[in-house]
Design a protein around this motif. Structure first.
Motif, PDB file in Angstrom:
ATOM      1  N   ASP A   1       0.810  -1.277  -0.053  1.00  0.00           N
ATOM      2  CA  ASP A   1      -0.004   0.199  -0.299  1.00  0.00           C
ATOM      3  C   ASP A   1       0.817   1.348  -0.163  1.00  0.00           C
ATOM      4  O   ASP A   1       1.949   1.361   0.692  1.00  0.00           O
ATOM      5  N   GLU A   2       0.508   2.251  -0.625  1.00  0.00           N
ATOM      6  CA  GLU A   2       1.157   3.447  -0.626  1.00  0.00           C
ATOM      7  C   GLU A   2       1.285   4.079   0.784  1.00  0.00           C
ATOM      8  O   GLU A   2       0.201   4.403   1.520  1.00  0.00           O
ATOM      9  N   ARG A   3       2.601   4.478   1.225  1.00  0.00           N
ATOM     10  CA  ARG A   3       2.505   5.338   2.497  1.00  0.00           C
ATOM     11  C   ARG A   3       2.678   6.493   2.255  1.00  0.00           C
ATOM     12  O   ARG A   3       3.750   7.189   1.578  1.00  0.00           O
ATOM     13  N   ASN A   4       1.666   7.524   2.731  1.00  0.00           N
ATOM     14  CA  ASN A   4       1.746   8.808   2.310  1.00  0.00           C
ATOM     15  C   ASN A   4       0.964   9.732   3.403  1.00  0.00           C
ATOM     16  O   ASN A   4       0.848  10.945   3.379  1.00  0.00           O
ATOM     17  N   ILE A   5       0.925   9.135   4.541  1.00  0.00           N
ATOM     18  CA  ILE A   5       0.139   9.841   5.605  1.00  0.00           C
ATOM     19  C   ILE A   5       1.332   9.820   6.705  1.00  0.00           C
ATOM     20  O   ILE A   5       1.933   8.847   7.512  1.00  0.00           O
TER      21      ILE A   5
ATOM     22  N   GLN B   1       8.994  12.040  16.640  1.00  0.00           N
ATOM     23  CA  GLN B   1       7.886  11.209  16.665  1.00  0.00           C
ATOM     24  C   GLN B   1       7.779  10.451  18.298  1.00  0.00           C
ATOM     25  O   GLN B   1       9.007  10.206  18.668  1.00  0.00           O
ATOM     26  N   ILE B   2       6.901  10.174  18.592  1.00  0.00           N
ATOM     27  CA  ILE B   2       6.463   9.238  19.798  1.00  0.00           C
ATOM     28  C   ILE B   2       6.317   8.090  19.485  1.00  0.00           C
ATOM     29  O   ILE B   2       5.334   7.647  18.604  1.00  0.00           O
ATOM     30  N   ILE B   3       6.722   6.913  20.096  1.00  0.00           N
ATOM     31  CA  ILE B   3       6.454   5.565  19.700  1.00  0.00           C
ATOM     32  C   ILE B   3       6.117   4.576  21.013  1.00  0.00           C
ATOM     33  O   ILE B   3       6.900   4.591  22.167  1.00  0.00           O
ATOM     34  N   LYS B   4       5.113   4.197  21.090  1.00  0.00           N
ATOM     35  CA  LYS B   4       4.778   3.161  22.284  1.00  0.00           C
ATOM     36  C   LYS B   4       5.579   1.964  22.091  1.00  0.00           C
ATOM     37  O   LYS B   4       6.267   1.544  23.357  1.00  0.00           O
ATOM     38  N   ASN B   5       5.209   1.212  21.194  1.00  0.00           N
ATOM     39  CA  ASN B   5       5.792  -0.223  21.004  1.00  0.00           C
ATOM     40  C   ASN B   5       6.430  -0.199  19.827  1.00  0.00           C
ATOM     41  O   ASN B   5       6.054  -0.079  18.594  1.00  0.00           O
ATOM     42  N   ILE B   6       7.857  -0.310  20.244  1.00  0.00           N
ATOM     43  CA  ILE B   6       8.920  -0.131  18.905  1.00  0.00           C
ATOM     44  C   ILE B   6       9.228  -1.567  18.409  1.00  0.00           C
ATOM     45  O   ILE B   6       9.748  -1.537  17.526  1.00  0.00           O
ATOM     46  N   GLU B   7       8.499  -2.391  19.194  1.00  0.00           N
ATOM     47  CA  GLU B   7       8.706  -4.105  18.726  1.00  0.00           C
ATOM     48  C   GLU B   7      10.228  -4.289  18.426  1.00  0.00           C
ATOM     49  O   GLU B   7      11.103  -3.722  19.344  1.00  0.00           O
ATOM     50  N   ASP B   8      10.734  -4.756  17.287  1.00  0.00           N
ATOM     51  CA  ASP B   8      12.007  -5.185  17.296  1.00  0.00           C
ATOM     52  C   ASP B   8      12.940  -3.951  16.335  1.00  0.00           C
ATOM     53  O   ASP B   8      13.885  -4.576  15.865  1.00  0.00           O
ATOM     54  N   ASN B   9      12.371  -2.975  16.209  1.00  0.00           N
ATOM     55  CA  ASN B   9      12.907  -1.814  15.184  1.00  0.00           C
ATOM     56  C   ASN B   9      14.324  -1.302  15.940  1.00  0.00           C
ATOM     57  O   ASN B   9      14.187  -0.973  17.043  1.00  0.00           O
ATOM     58  N   LEU B  10      15.349  -1.149  15.376  1.00  0.00           N
ATOM     59  CA  LEU B  10      16.696  -0.377  15.761  1.00  0.00           C
ATOM     60  C   LEU B  10      17.035   0.554  14.703  1.00  0.00           C
ATOM     61  O   LEU B  10      17.209   0.263  13.633  1.00  0.00           O
ATOM     62  N   GLY B  11      17.044   1.898  15.477  1.00  0.00           N
ATOM     63  CA  GLY B  11      17.511   2.931  14.815  1.00  0.00           C
ATOM     64  C   GLY B  11      16.630   3.398  13.498  1.00  0.00           C
ATOM     65  O   GLY B  11      16.930   4.324  12.689  1.00  0.00           O
ATOM     66  N   ASP B  12      15.290   2.900  13.606  1.00  0.00           N
ATOM     67  CA  ASP B  12      14.404   3.185  12.498  1.00  0.00           C
ATOM     68  C   ASP B  12      13.092   2.689  12.955  1.00  0.00           C
ATOM     69  O   ASP B  12      12.786   1.930  13.683  1.00  0.00           O
ATOM     70  N   TYR B  13      11.900   3.455  12.414  1.00  0.00           N
ATOM     71  CA  TYR B  13      10.600   3.099  12.347  1.00  0.00           C
ATOM     72  C   TYR B  13       9.836   3.875  11.665  1.00  0.00           C
ATOM     73  O   TYR B  13       9.999   4.948  11.251  1.00  0.00           O
ATOM     74  N   PRO B  14       8.843   3.404  11.125  1.00  0.00           N
ATOM     75  CA  PRO B  14       7.914   4.089  10.018  1.00  0.00           C
ATOM     76  C   PRO B  14       7.523   5.507  10.388  1.00  0.00           C
ATOM     77  O   PRO B  14       6.851   5.650  11.673  1.00  0.00           O
ATOM     78  N   GLY B  15       7.752   6.616   9.898  1.00  0.00           N
ATOM     79  CA  GLY B  15       7.269   7.899  10.047  1.00  0.00           C
ATOM     80  C   GLY B  15       6.049   8.278   8.972  1.00  0.00           C
ATOM     81  O   GLY B  15       5.573   9.438   9.293  1.00  0.00           O
ATOM     82  N   VAL B  16       5.823   7.378   8.376  1.00  0.00           N
ATOM     83  CA  VAL B  16       4.763   7.454   7.246  1.00  0.00           C
ATOM     84  C   VAL B  16       4.263   6.413   7.144  1.00  0.00           C
ATOM     85  O   VAL B  16       4.909   5.180   6.935  1.00  0.00           O
ATOM     86  N   CYS B  17       2.781   6.044   6.958  1.00  0.00           N
ATOM     87  CA  CYS B  17       2.059   4.948   7.042  1.00  0.00           C
ATOM     88  C   CYS B  17       0.882   5.143   5.741  1.00  0.00           C
ATOM     89  O   CYS B  17       0.657   5.960   5.412  1.00  0.00           O
ATOM     90  N   SER B  18       0.537   4.065   5.486  1.00  0.00           N
ATOM     91  CA  SER B  18      -0.620   3.716   4.620  1.00  0.00           C
ATOM     92  C   SER B  18      -2.162   3.914   5.078  1.00  0.00           C
ATOM     93  O   SER B  18      -1.973   3.996   6.653  1.00  0.00           O
TER      94      SER B  18
ATOM     95  N   ASN C   1      -4.621   2.050   5.321  1.00  0.00           N
ATOM     96  CA  ASN C   1      -4.941   0.772   5.686  1.00  0.00           C
ATOM     97  C   ASN C   1      -4.471   0.586   7.385  1.00  0.00           C
ATOM     98  O   ASN C   1      -5.116  -0.100   7.915  1.00  0.00           O
ATOM     99  N   LYS C   2      -3.472   0.994   7.552  1.00  0.00           N
ATOM    100  CA  LYS C   2      -2.620   0.917   9.001  1.00  0.00           C
ATOM    101  C   LYS C   2      -2.724   2.121   9.585  1.00  0.00           C
ATOM    102  O   LYS C   2      -1.995   1.998  10.819  1.00  0.00           O
TER     103      LYS C   2
ATOM    104  N   ASP D   1      -2.484   5.199  17.012  1.00  0.00           N
ATOM    105  CA  ASP D   1      -2.612   4.885  18.611  1.00  0.00           C
ATOM    106  C   ASP D   1      -1.168   4.594  19.134  1.00  0.00           C
ATOM    107  O   ASP D   1      -0.833   4.922  20.286  1.00  0.00           O
ATOM    108  N   ASN D   2      -0.487   3.969  18.192  1.00  0.00           N
ATOM    109  CA  ASN D   2       0.938   3.653  18.682  1.00  0.00           C
ATOM    110  C   ASN D   2       1.870   4.609  18.700  1.00  0.00           C
ATOM    111  O   ASN D   2       2.864   4.869  19.373  1.00  0.00           O
ATOM    112  N   CYS D   3       1.706   6.035  18.125  1.00  0.00           N
ATOM    113  CA  CYS D   3       2.519   7.049  17.916  1.00  0.00           C
ATOM    114  C   CYS D   3       1.641   8.158  17.871  1.00  0.00           C
ATOM    115  O   CYS D   3       1.118   9.087  17.317  1.00  0.00           O
TER     116      CYS D   3
END
Length: 226
Positions: free
Chosen positions: A88-92, A187-204, A206-207, A213-215
């Motif tokens: 999906d296009e990530r643009n938000i 950006q604020i992140i609640k659950n970073i899961e297994d991400n290191l040095g990176d986390y999506p700052g743009v989403c689709s 659908n997500k 909620d997580n950010c």
């Protein structure tokens, strides 16, 4: 248990760039698809876009342009990093951007330790990025600082402690920050899961519900507008 967003309401005097700049010198910037001015601008050209930011700041007698949380942007269409044909296009946009000149000091929002860092050097990506880990009552959460100088991460170590308001980094220019006009993506992140040095700052789209909620909105913490 009190929610993280509620705890943010009681926090005061938080800045993530140059603390000498008062919020009265911040001015909101609309980079959404609905901004018709952007249709006349080559957003894929970092130099042209920086000139637009500088003109915008001068016109509004401001030092920092800010905004972008939950904003639908066409800015990312230039990069396959956001537009893989198989997804999906990530643009938000799900952080806040603070547009100001390169080399501006970047500050730790709150007391925290370095969780991870990385140079995300794809076109349109964060470039050098630092993620801090924080504790607030029973909550562990993270803050992400993107589009930094390479020097900002050259001697950094996981676990390094930074106090609230301490200089963490400096803003990079287009040659290192993913080819953007200089700005901080925060950006604020609640659950970073297994991400290191990176986390999506743009989403689709659908997500979007998950990521909103997580950010949470960074303005809950920064209080640029109340």
């Amino acid at each position: 248990m009190t929610s993280l967003e509620t705890l943010f309401l009681d926090l005061k005097n938080i800045k993530v760039i140059d603390s000498t700049i008062p919020y009265s010198q911040y001015f909101s910037l609309d980079l959404s698809d609905s901004n018709t001015e952007l249709k006349q601008l080559n957003q894929s050209n970092a130099i042209e876009f920086e000139a637009y930011i500088e003109f915008y700041l001068k016109k509004n007698k401001a030092t920092v342009a800010y905004g972008g949380y939950n904003e639908n942007r066409s800015l990312y269409k230039r990069s396959t990093f956001f537009n893989d044909l198989n997804s999906d296009e990530r643009n938000i946009h799900i952080g806040i951007d603070l547009w100001i000149k390169a080399e501006t000091p970047v500050l730790a929002a709150l007391d925290g330790k370095v969780h991870s860092f990385q140079d995300n050097n794809n076109l349109g990506d964060y470039g050098p990025t630092i993620i801090l880990e924080h504790q607030l009552e029973n909550h562990t959460f993270y803050t992400l600082y993107g589009h930094l100088t390479r020097e900002s991460i050259s001697s950094l170590k996981v676990g390094d402690f930074f106090a609230k308001g301490q200089q963490l980094a400096s803003l990079g220019d287009a040659s290192v920050n993913g080819d953007y006009a200089p700005h901080l993506h925060f950006q604020i992140i609640k659950n970073i899961e297994d991400n290191l040095g990176d986390y999506p700052g743009v989403c689709s789209k659908n997500k979007l519900a998950y990521y909103l909620d997580n950010c949470p909105d960074p303005n809950l913490l920064l209080k640029i507008t109340k």
